[in-house]
Motif scaffolding. Structure first.
Motif, PDB file in Angstrom:
ATOM      1  N   ARG A 429       0.841  -1.185   0.000  1.00 31.51           N
ATOM      2  CA  ARG A 429       0.000   0.000   0.000  1.00 31.51           C
ATOM      3  C   ARG A 429       0.882   1.242   0.000  1.00 31.51           C
ATOM      4  O   ARG A 429       1.978   1.219   0.542  1.00 31.51           O
ATOM      5  N   ALA A 430       0.372   2.310  -0.594  1.00 32.52           N
ATOM      6  CA  ALA A 430       1.169   3.532  -0.700  1.00 32.52           C
ATOM      7  C   ALA A 430       0.289   4.749  -0.434  1.00 32.52           C
ATOM      8  O   ALA A 430      -0.931   4.694  -0.620  1.00 32.52           O
ATOM      9  N   VAL A 431       0.904   5.813   0.012  1.00 36.23           N
ATOM     10  CA  VAL A 431       0.210   7.079   0.179  1.00 36.23           C
ATOM     11  C   VAL A 431       0.822   8.095  -0.782  1.00 36.23           C
ATOM     12  O   VAL A 431       2.031   8.092  -1.001  1.00 36.23           O
ATOM     13  N   PRO A 432      -0.006   8.961  -1.369  1.00 38.93           N
ATOM     14  CA  PRO A 432       0.524   9.988  -2.261  1.00 38.93           C
ATOM     15  C   PRO A 432       1.033  11.174  -1.462  1.00 38.93           C
ATOM     16  O   PRO A 432       0.429  11.569  -0.460  1.00 38.93           O
ATOM     17  N   VAL A 433       2.130  11.737  -1.887  1.00 38.05           N
ATOM     18  CA  VAL A 433       2.713  12.887  -1.194  1.00 38.05           C
ATOM     19  C   VAL A 433       3.203  13.888  -2.218  1.00 38.05           C
ATOM     20  O   VAL A 433       3.612  13.525  -3.325  1.00 38.05           O
ATOM     21  N   GLU A 434       3.139  15.186  -1.834  1.00 41.45           N
ATOM     22  CA  GLU A 434       3.712  16.223  -2.670  1.00 41.45           C
ATOM     23  C   GLU A 434       5.235  16.189  -2.535  1.00 41.45           C
ATOM     24  O   GLU A 434       5.759  15.825  -1.476  1.00 41.45           O
ATOM     25  N   PRO A 435       5.959  16.557  -3.575  1.00 40.64           N
ATOM     26  CA  PRO A 435       7.429  16.486  -3.502  1.00 40.64           C
ATOM     27  C   PRO A 435       8.035  17.390  -2.436  1.00 40.64           C
ATOM     28  O   PRO A 435       9.117  17.109  -1.941  1.00 40.64           O
TER      29      PRO A 435
END
Length: 549
Positions: A429-435
């Motif tokens: 599973r992954a979470v989206p993140v801003e750079p």
């Protein structure tokens, strides 16, 4: 004392004083040093994490409804989460030390021998492999004339491409007939020297007038003999290409040659033909040299060379027709049992055990036949040195056959379990993140969501990179609030997007084609499903090898 209430040592106090404060209210981002820019770290990447994360991490998609995530200014788009059957490994928790990290080069795969894998992700089955899968290349050891060998499909095989004129783990590149690279292994020079010495001794008795020049004639014989072996292997190669089976390479080595065919035949009939063409061509060469004997004068250098090549090709053909793996005759027996039973695994088991029995017969029978004079020698001519050399030769041949039979059996077991390797079930599973998001905040979100991977997305929620686990481990805990995740990410290159439905050999082939430590798993619609780590594939690969058939 730091923010967590722990007392600071002198070094910590000095680093805290030197570290800039995090940007507040849209202020400029603090300057980062080289360690914050995602440069590769010396910290090992692979390992076996100890704790699984909480299920239910959200991953982004382009068209899904949005959902606000605490602590993030830009709303994130979410979609289906990865299944709870993913391997129990965890990304390190926010504010805590990493529980584990995969080993290896941040930019590359996880490597292993004998094969075409351009990347690596699992130990050879031998470790792909493996096969392999490394390790030795599964599928059988070499035999005089080149027992056909299936190469590992594990991601742990080593690329056989030439490095200059020398292949990586393949030897010296001699050419590419039919587009297939041909390598001469270093061990070939040893056997060429042995043939030169032994055949030179025979020439001394037959043509004593040659003197020291007999060794030049013997060397020519050694080269001509291995040219015949190459023709034998090319027969396998041409047949495999005719059946649209990829051939990784041909290698000439100590006891002959090896054609490394990457995939199994689809039918027992094709398997039989693929195995039979090698010995058939050796028989044809023996017949050609037999006919040439009538064109040369006996007792001359050409006469001796032609006779020697006729006999050697005949021996190669007969030896490879013996019905036991890894010899060509074993492949033919496997095809017959496969056709009768309808199960390729049944054929492999039968041919492998016949191969092991054959190894014992060679070990005991060859010295016995020599000692009794059944091979043409008179018993008074057989001395202690000859008996010792015959026993040594028998032991080497028996070891090659026994090991090759065992490797063939392990490779068949691996292929039987390969369909269990599915990208969907191995995905983290992954979470989206801003750079620009600080690493500490990204880890906190991942921990809260039960995720074990971070995907960097742009302002529209489109994934652009995957954060490397090894880079996270390399950042000290007290520096994480000042490190942006964008500097720790691996940009998504072509081939780093893996379809969620890939499984088995197709999955391993995809990973080998684009070596990396993490891949983005996507649905057919293009939506993000999660992140696939080569460490997870490696664990599943080893588990598949350990399961009984």
């Amino acid at each position: 004392m730091d923010e967590s209430g722990k007392p600071q040592g002198p070094q910590d106090a000095q680093e805290s004083a030197a570290a800039p404060e995090p940007a507040q209210d849209g202020g400029p981002e603090p300057e980062r040093d080289a360690s914050d820019k995602g440069e590769p770290s010396a910290v090992p990447e692979r390992g076996v994490p100890e704790k699984s994360a909480v299920p239910g991490a959200a991953v982004p998609t382009k068209d899904a409804p949005t959902k606000d995530v605490p602590g993030k200014d830009v709303p994130e788009r979410v979609t289906e989460t990865a299944p709870e059957t993913a391997p129990e490994e965890g990304l390190e928790t926010a504010g805590g030390a990493a529980r584990s990290a995969p080993e290896g080069d941040p930019e590359g795969g996880t490597g292993g021998t004998g094969g075409d894998a351009r990347g690596a992700s699992a130990p050879d089955a031998s470790a792909p492999g493996g096969a392999a899968p490394g390790g030795t290349t599964p599928g059988g050891g070499p035999a005089p004339g080149g027992a056909q060998r299936r190469s590992a499909v594990t991601p742990g095989s080593v690329d056989g491409a030439a490095n200059g004129r020398r292949g990586i783990g393949g030897g010296i590149l001699m050419g590419k007939p039919f587009g297939v690279p041909v390598y001469v292994a270093p061990s070939w020079f040893l056997v060429a020297a042995l043939i030169t010495w032994v055949f030179g001794g025979q020439l001394e008795r037959v043509l004593p007038e040659l003197g020291a020049a007999r060794y030049l004639v013997s060397l020519f014989f050694a080269v001509a003999f291995y040219a015949s072996v190459l023709v034998h292997e090319l027969a396998h190669t041409v047949a495999a290409l005719r059946f649209k089976l990829p051939v990784r390479r041909i290698q000439l080595q100590f006891f002959g040659g090896v054609s490394e065919i990457e995939k199994e035949s689809e039918t027992p009939g094709r398997e039989f033909v693929l195995a039979f063409v090698g010995p058939l061509l050796s028989l044809v060469l023996a017949a050609v040299f037999y006919g040439a004997m009538y064109l040369v004068e006996p007792g001359t250098v050409p006469g001796v060379l032609v006779a020697g090549l006729m006999i050697s090709n005949l021996i190669v053909a007969i030896f490879n027709l013996l019905p036991g793996l890894p010899l060509d005759g074993g492949r033919m027996l496997r095809a017959v049992v496969w056709a009768i039973s309808g199960k390729p695994m049944t054929g492999t088991v039968a041919a492998a055990w016949v191969g092991r029995a054959l190894a014992v017969a060679v070990l005991v029978g060859l010295p016995l036949l020599t000692h009794t004079g059944a091979l043409g020698n008179e018993r008074p001519d057989i001395g202690g040195v000859d008996s010792l050399s015959d026993a040594l030769l028998a032991a080497i041949l028996a070891a090659i056959i026994w090991t090759g039979a065992g490797n063939s059996l392990r490779m068949a077991r691996l292929r039987e379990h390969l369909p269990d390797l599915r990208a969907r079930t191995l995905t983290r599973r992954a979470v989206p993140v801003e750079p620009s998001l600080p690493l500490s905040e990204a880890l906190r979100r991942a921990n809260d969501a039960g995720a074990r991977a971070l995907v960097v997305v742009d302002g529209h929620g489109v994934p652009t990179a995957v954060v490397r686990e090894t880079a996270i481990v390399a950042i000290p805990e007290h520096r994480r609030p000042w490190v942006a995740v964008g500097g720790l990410a691996q940009e998504l290159k072509e081939g780093m997007r893996v379809p969620a439905e890939l499984a088995g050999e197709d999955l391993l082939d995809h990973l080998r084609a684009t070596p990396a430590t993490e891949y983005l798993v996507v649905e057919d619609t293009g939506e993000i499903y999660g992140v696939l780590s080569t460490a997870d594939v490696e664990k599943a690969f080893v588990a598949a090898m350990a399961r009984p058939s």
